[in-house]
Scaffold this active site. Structure first.
Site, short mmCIF file in Angstrom:
data_model
loop_
_atom_site.label_atom_id
_atom_site.label_comp_id
_atom_site.label_asym_id
_atom_site.label_seq_id
_atom_site.Cartn_x
_atom_site.Cartn_y
_atom_site.Cartn_z
N TYR A 269 -1.79 -0.27 10.35
CA TYR A 269 -1.87 -0.67 8.94
C TYR A 269 -0.63 -0.18 8.19
O TYR A 269 -0.03 -0.94 7.41
CB TYR A 269 -3.14 -0.08 8.33
CG TYR A 269 -3.38 -0.44 6.89
CD1 TYR A 269 -3.90 -1.69 6.54
CD2 TYR A 269 -3.12 0.48 5.87
CE1 TYR A 269 -4.15 -2.01 5.22
CE2 TYR A 269 -3.36 0.16 4.55
CZ TYR A 269 -3.87 -1.09 4.22
OH TYR A 269 -4.11 -1.42 2.89
N SER B 267 0.85 -1.19 0.00
CA SER B 267 0.00 0.00 0.00
C SER B 267 0.88 1.23 0.00
O SER B 267 2.02 1.19 0.47
CB SER B 267 -0.88 0.02 1.25
OG SER B 267 -1.58 1.25 1.37
N LYS C 295 2.10 -2.59 6.16
CA LYS C 295 2.38 -2.48 4.73
C LYS C 295 3.82 -2.10 4.45
O LYS C 295 4.41 -2.52 3.45
CB LYS C 295 1.40 -1.49 4.09
CG LYS C 295 -0.04 -1.98 4.08
CD LYS C 295 -0.19 -3.33 3.38
CE LYS C 295 -1.63 -3.78 3.27
NZ LYS C 295 -1.79 -5.05 2.52
#
Length: 256
Positions: free
Chosen positions: A164, A149, A168
Site C-alpha cells: 500500500y 496517503s 501511494k
C-alpha cells in the site's frame, strides 16, 4: 469579488470515484453543496445507486451514478463517456478509488501485490488520463485530484502494508508528473495524503487503532468530513495557482 466566492463550484461538473462510502462519498456531498453536478462511481452498482438517491434527496444538485471498475480500461472509457454525456462535460475529476490489505511483503504473492497496484496506481492513471483527455477535447481546462496517503511518505507500523505504501508513493509522484504534462492544457493536478481516517476501509483494522492514536499529535484519528474542505479548495478557483502539490492532512502524524 467576495473571497468566499472563490470556493464555490457553481456550474462545475465533477466525477468522484470510490464514492459509495468513506472519503469519496463525503467529497461528492461537499461538491453538491458547493454547487456542482456530480457523477459518483464505484464497482458495486446497487450500493452506488442507493448513495446517489440519498445525495440527490439531500440537495438540489444533479447526481449521476456510474458503475466502474477502475482497473479496466474499457470501464474507465465508458465511465467518462457516460459522465460527459450526462453532465455535458467534466471540470473536476477526483481519483479516489483505493484498496488495502494487511500482509507482509515477505509472504505476499505477486498476484496479491499486483492486485493492490492495479486499483491504487493503474486505476488512478486510467481515470486521470481519461478525464484529462476529455478536458483537452473541451478546451476549457480542469482539475484532477488524486487521493494518495501519508503512507506514500512513511512506512506504517505495526501493520505490514508495504504494498500500500508503494502504491501511494507512486500516486504522489505520478500526480506531480501529470501536473507538469497537463499544465499547457490548463489542467491542474494535485494529490491529497490523508492520515488515519475512520472510514469503512480502516474500521476493520480496529485492533491497531489503540496503537496508532498515541502516535498522532492530535491524539485521535480523523473523520472523513475533516478532509472535504481541502478537496473543495483544490477543486475551486481558490487554488488556481496550485498544481503538482501533495497536501498531507494527518493530525500531525508525519511530523515526528
Amino acid at each position: 469579488m467576495n473571497v468566499m466566492d472563490l470556493f464555490g463550484l457553481q456550474g462545475k461538473r465533477a466525477l468522484v470515484t470510490g464514492a459509495s462510502s468513506g472519503i469519496g462519498l463525503r467529497v461528492a456531498q461537499a461538491y453538491l453543496e458547493a454547487g456542482a453536478q456530480v457523477a459518483v462511481a464505484a464497482r458495486h452498482l446497487e450500493a452506488l445507486e442507493r448513495v446517489a438517491d440519498e445525495l440527490a434527496a439531500a440537495g438540489d444538485g444533479r447526481v449521476v451514478p456510474v458503475r466502474c471498475d477502475v482497473t479496466q480500461p474499457g470501464d474507465v472509457a465508458a465511465m467518462l463517456d457516460r459522465v460527459t454525456a450526462e453532465l455535458g462535460g467534466i471540470d473536476i475529476a477526483v481519483c479516489n478509488a483505493g484498496i488495502v490489505a494487511v500482509q507482509g511483503m515477505l509472504d505476499m504473492s505477486p498476484e496479491e501485490f499486483q492486485r493492490i497496484q492495479s486499483t491504487n496506481v493503474n486505476g488512478v492513471f486510467l481515470t486521470a488520463q481519461a478525464a484529462a483527455r476529455a478536458m483537452v477535447r473541451q478546451g476549457s481546462g480542469g482539475v484532477i485530484i488524486t487521493t494518495a496517503s501519508m503512507s506514500g511518505h512513511i512506512i506504517n507500523v505495526p501493520q505490514r502494508v508495504g504494498h500500500y505504501c508503494t502504491s501511494k508513493a507512486a500516486v504522489i509522484h505520478m500526480s506531480k508528473a501529470m501536473a507538469v504534462e497537463f499544465a499547457p492544457h490548463n489542467i491542474r493536478v494535485n494529490s491529497v495524503s490523508p492520515g488515519y481516517i475512520r472510514t469503512e476501509l480502516v474500521e476493520p483494522l480496529s485492533e491497531y487503532h489503540a496503537q496508532w492514536e498515541p502516535k498522532i499529535p492530535m491524539g485521535r484519528m480523523g473523520r472523513p468530513e475533516e478532509l472535504v474542505g481541502l478537496y473543495v479548495y483544490l477543486a475551486s478557483d481558490a487554488s488556481s495557482y496550485m498544481t503538482g502539490s501533495d497536501v498531507v492532512i494527518d493530525g500531525g502524524y508525519t511530523c515526528w
